[in-house]
Design a protein around this motif. Structure first.
Motif, PDB file in Angstrom:
ATOM      1  N   UNK A 170       0.707  -0.637  -0.022  1.00  0.00           N
ATOM      2  CA  UNK A 170      -0.217  -0.313   0.106  1.00  0.00           C
ATOM      3  C   UNK A 170       1.206   1.359  -0.055  1.00  0.00           C
ATOM      4  N   UNK A 171       2.070   1.365  -0.593  1.00  0.00           N
ATOM      5  CA  UNK A 171       3.024   2.190  -0.981  1.00  0.00           C
ATOM      6  C   UNK A 171       3.808   1.773  -2.076  1.00  0.00           C
ATOM      7  N   UNK A 172       4.162   3.096  -2.770  1.00  0.00           N
ATOM      8  CA  UNK A 172       4.867   2.842  -4.258  1.00  0.00           C
ATOM      9  C   UNK A 172       6.048   1.865  -3.976  1.00  0.00           C
ATOM     10  N   UNK A 173       6.273   0.925  -4.253  1.00  0.00           N
ATOM     11  CA  UNK A 173       7.556   0.616  -4.845  1.00  0.00           C
ATOM     12  C   UNK A 173       8.479   0.771  -5.853  1.00  0.00           C
ATOM     13  N   UNK A 174       9.912   0.768  -4.923  1.00  0.00           N
ATOM     14  CA  UNK A 174      11.046   1.283  -5.875  1.00  0.00           C
ATOM     15  C   UNK A 174      11.592   0.228  -6.533  1.00  0.00           C
ATOM     16  N   UNK A 175      11.749   0.189  -7.900  1.00  0.00           N
ATOM     17  CA  UNK A 175      13.887  -0.743  -7.696  1.00  0.00           C
ATOM     18  C   UNK A 175      14.556   0.186  -8.110  1.00  0.00           C
ATOM     19  N   UNK A 176      15.004   0.157  -6.912  1.00  0.00           N
ATOM     20  CA  UNK A 176      16.485   1.399  -7.454  1.00  0.00           C
ATOM     21  C   UNK A 176      17.968   0.314  -8.335  1.00  0.00           C
ATOM     22  N   UNK A 177      17.914  -0.578  -8.286  1.00  0.00           N
ATOM     23  CA  UNK A 177      19.235  -1.411  -9.079  1.00  0.00           C
ATOM     24  C   UNK A 177      18.451  -2.625  -8.979  1.00  0.00           C
ATOM     25  N   UNK A 178      19.456  -2.891 -10.650  1.00  0.00           N
ATOM     26  CA  UNK A 178      19.348  -4.226 -10.486  1.00  0.00           C
ATOM     27  C   UNK A 178      20.971  -4.741 -11.399  1.00  0.00           C
ATOM     28  N   UNK A 179      21.543  -6.679 -10.763  1.00  0.00           N
ATOM     29  CA  UNK A 179      22.702  -6.019 -10.775  1.00  0.00           C
ATOM     30  C   UNK A 179      23.090  -7.155 -11.295  1.00  0.00           C
ATOM     31  N   UNK A 180      23.745  -7.560 -12.075  1.00  0.00           N
ATOM     32  CA  UNK A 180      24.302  -8.479 -13.051  1.00  0.00           C
ATOM     33  C   UNK A 180      25.896  -8.166 -13.706  1.00  0.00           C
ATOM     34  N   UNK A 224      15.319  -3.352  -3.862  1.00  0.00           N
ATOM     35  CA  UNK A 224      14.459  -2.655  -3.615  1.00  0.00           C
ATOM     36  C   UNK A 224      13.569  -1.569  -2.137  1.00  0.00           C
ATOM     37  N   UNK A 225      12.872  -1.026  -1.997  1.00  0.00           N
ATOM     38  CA  UNK A 225      12.312  -0.491  -0.662  1.00  0.00           C
ATOM     39  C   UNK A 225      11.419  -1.244  -0.355  1.00  0.00           C
ATOM     40  N   UNK A 226      11.038  -2.326  -0.125  1.00  0.00           N
ATOM     41  CA  UNK A 226      10.247  -2.488   0.516  1.00  0.00           C
ATOM     42  C   UNK A 226      11.294  -3.169   1.576  1.00  0.00           C
TER      43      UNK A 226
END
Length: 243
Positions: A170-180, A224-226
């Motif tokens: 119930x709050x905005x989900x932010x995908x900050x980075x994907x590392x590979x 993420x910010x989860x």
């Protein structure tokens, strides 16, 4: 007859005296008394640490010795000012409650062990209502990709792996980075914001032409910010055959 009455009178006097001595001797013991045996911290934000000072008093006639003080949860830390309490004196017991990670009504217990013969163990009940803070919740449709066997002839410049990311919180989900690794790329423009209840389609691109013969295992980290899933992993496996 008078002799018998005298004997009875003496017996009564002795009995009363012995009873008085027994009563006096019985009071020569410590007695632990608490200012409260229950405490409610009320409504608390999960990031706010709260505390309360309990008064521990010795209402007995002998020194009170606190042998041990402990709580039913690591979320509670205890600080006792003095373990030895003289008759008529008192000390303080501070109960510090860290509610992080809890939500809703929570109940915990403190146990005090002492040399009080009537109450060798005293319990204090603590309660707290931890307020719910809105937060995102990430769900990924697929986190494991098994590409099976890829022959030399089937090796392509790019394999596309599709999955979806959903925010069920119930709050905005932010995908900050994907590392590979360099042989992996993705379709997302980061940082990516997904509002509550929405889904984002995503693609991973694997350059298999750079893979050596044999079994391979690759990992992509999603930041993420989860608060419950700050790092998630996508795993890709397969076998390259040189035939």
């Amino acid at each position: 007859m008078a002799f018998i009455r005298k004997q009875v009178f003496i017996f009564i006097i002795i009995s009363v005296f012995l009873f008085y001595l027994a009563g006096c001797g019985g009071t020569q013991k410590p007695k632990l008394v608490l200012s409260e045996e229950e405490w409610d911290y009320g409504e608390v934000h999960p990031e706010n640490i709260v505390s309360h000072q309990f008064i521990v008093k010795n209402e007995g006639k002998k020194k009170l010795i606190i042998e041990m003080v402990y709580s039913s949860c690591a979320c509670i830390s205890l600080e006792l000012t003095d373990k030895n309490i003289a008759p008529g004196e008192e000390t303080q017991l501070e109960a510090i409650f860290d509610p992080y990670g809890y939500e809703g009504t929570v109940s915990k217990e403190i146990t005090i062990k002492s040399n009080d013969p009537e109450s060798p163990e005293k319990n204090i009940i603590l309660s707290i209502n931890v307020l719910r803070v809105p937060h995102p919740t990430i769900e990924i449709s697929q986190q494991m990709f098994d590409l099976g066997v890829i022959s030399k002839e089937e090796k392509e410049e790019r394999v596309v792996l599709k999955f979806s990311i959903t925010n069920t919180g119930d709050a905005d989900l932010i995908i900050n980075e994907m590392v590979s690794e360099e042989i992996l790329s993705h379709s997302l423009l980061l940082p990516l914001v997904i509002i509550p209840g929405k889904e984002q389609q995503a693609e991973l691109y694997l350059n298999t032409s750079q893979l050596s013969q044999g079994i391979f295992r690759k990992t992509v980290r999603i930041m993420t910010n989860d608060p419950q899933n700050e790092i998630l992993f996508l795993r890709i496996t397969g076998t390259i055959e040189d035939k």
